[in-house]
Scaffold this motif. Structure first.
Motif, mmCIF file in Angstrom:
data_model
loop_
_atom_site.group_PDB
_atom_site.id
_atom_site.type_symbol
_atom_site.label_atom_id
_atom_site.label_comp_id
_atom_site.label_asym_id
_atom_site.label_seq_id
_atom_site.Cartn_x
_atom_site.Cartn_y
_atom_site.Cartn_z
ATOM 1 N N UNK A 62 40.747 18.450 23.689
ATOM 2 C CA UNK A 62 39.404 19.254 24.892
ATOM 3 C C UNK A 62 40.790 18.815 25.962
ATOM 4 N N UNK A 88 41.132 18.262 29.626
ATOM 5 C CA UNK A 88 40.177 17.664 31.125
ATOM 6 C C UNK A 88 41.184 17.884 32.345
ATOM 7 N N UNK A 126 35.960 15.635 37.295
ATOM 8 C CA UNK A 126 36.433 16.365 35.967
ATOM 9 C C UNK A 126 35.561 17.502 36.168
ATOM 10 N N UNK A 127 36.564 18.162 35.643
ATOM 11 C CA UNK A 127 36.079 19.719 35.161
ATOM 12 C C UNK A 127 35.540 19.694 33.978
ATOM 13 N N UNK A 128 34.724 20.691 33.411
ATOM 14 C CA UNK A 128 33.895 21.219 32.315
ATOM 15 C C UNK A 128 35.292 21.153 30.674
ATOM 16 N N UNK A 129 36.060 21.578 31.235
ATOM 17 C CA UNK A 129 37.800 21.037 29.805
ATOM 18 C C UNK A 129 38.042 22.634 29.292
ATOM 19 N N UNK A 176 31.665 7.076 32.601
ATOM 20 C CA UNK A 176 31.003 8.147 33.139
ATOM 21 C C UNK A 176 30.459 8.902 31.505
ATOM 22 N N UNK A 180 29.402 11.957 29.011
ATOM 23 C CA UNK A 180 29.979 13.402 28.532
ATOM 24 C C UNK A 180 29.106 13.835 27.701
ATOM 25 N N UNK A 220 31.552 18.436 26.399
ATOM 26 C CA UNK A 220 32.220 18.847 27.864
ATOM 27 C C UNK A 220 32.286 17.684 28.604
ATOM 28 N N UNK A 221 32.456 18.156 30.141
ATOM 29 C CA UNK A 221 33.568 17.874 31.181
ATOM 30 C C UNK A 221 32.928 16.276 31.783
ATOM 31 N N UNK A 222 33.672 15.302 32.116
ATOM 32 C CA UNK A 222 32.634 14.273 31.721
ATOM 33 C C UNK A 222 31.977 14.250 33.740
ATOM 34 N N UNK A 239 30.836 11.745 36.295
ATOM 35 C CA UNK A 239 30.670 10.168 37.445
ATOM 36 C C UNK A 239 29.566 9.528 37.442
#
Lengths: 112, 111
Positions: free
Chosen positions: A88, A90, A103-106, B35, B37, B41-43, B45
């Motif tokens: 993944x 990111x 962060x974006x969704x990846x 963080x 998750x 998927x995305x992290x 904060x």
């Protein structure tokens, strides 16, 4: 206010191919970082871009390269893909050093 | 290499209980961030604590930082099923540096 966006969501490539991933930072953010997250691991820092230049780089080979555009969006390029590049990817943006990284969704990359 | 190491690797508790996760790191830092998750998927904060701070609160979250022991803890009070996720600590050192993450704690909240 749009957050960090990434494209594509998923990608399947074969060994030896090249791939380009894209990231648009959160509004007002000028610094973009890229991370690789293998399954079951924490993210690993690849590099960071600021003012269209690579400012810091993690322990990744030269096959990993990037670019930042004047609008602060960024691309991650990986050449000569290996099976181990499956992960993944990111993207994170921040308004300055020491501030929260968002962060974006990846993008999930699978290399066959 | 990964600087932060979360403990435990996995934690399963009943809804309503408190969850505590710990993080240790190796070098000096400017700040430490936690963080969350969900499902790879995305992290998201959660909280940032600077090296000159000892404790921060945000809603049901409480973070402590002990720079002498190079450790931090994240406490989630009155846990909910929606808290089920992986939690990572990440440190940021001086200069233009990226975040260094641990391997995470996988938290499962049982209803």
């Amino acid at each position: 206010d749009a957050g960090v966006t990434q494209s594509p969501t998923h990608l399947i490539k074969t060994r030896g191919q090249q791939v380009t991933l894209r990231c648009s930072p959160k509004s007002g953010h000028d610094t973009v970082s890229w991370y690789q997250q293998a399954l079951g691991q924490g993210p690993q820092f690849i590099f960071q871009y600021y003012e269209e230049e690579e400012r810091q780089r993690g322990n990744f080979p030269d096959r990993f390269s990037g670019h930042q555009f004047p609008n602060y969006s960024s691309e991650l390029n990986v050449n000569a893909l290996l099976l181990g590049d499956s992960a993944l990817y990111l993207c994170a943006s921040t308004p300055n050093i020491g501030a929260t990284q968002y962060f974006g969704p990846g993008t999930r990359l699978t290399v066959l | 290499s990964q600087q932060g190491e979360e403990d435990p690797q996995a934690l399963s508790i009943q809804e309503g209980e408190n969850a505590t996760m710990n993080c240790s790191y190796k070098t000096s830092i400017n700040n430490l961030q936690w963080y969350r998750q969900n499902s790879g998927r995305g992290l998201v904060h959660l909280i940032l604590i600077r090296s000159n701070e000892r404790e921060k609160h945000s809603g049901r979250l409480r973070v402590t930082l002990d720079t002498s022991k190079k450790s931090s803890s994240l406490l989630i009070t009155a846990s909910r099923a929606a808290d089920t996720a992986s939690y990572f600590c990440a440190t940021e050192g001086g200069g233009a540096d990226g975040l260094t993450f641990g391997k995470g704690t996988h938290l499962i909240i049982q209803p």
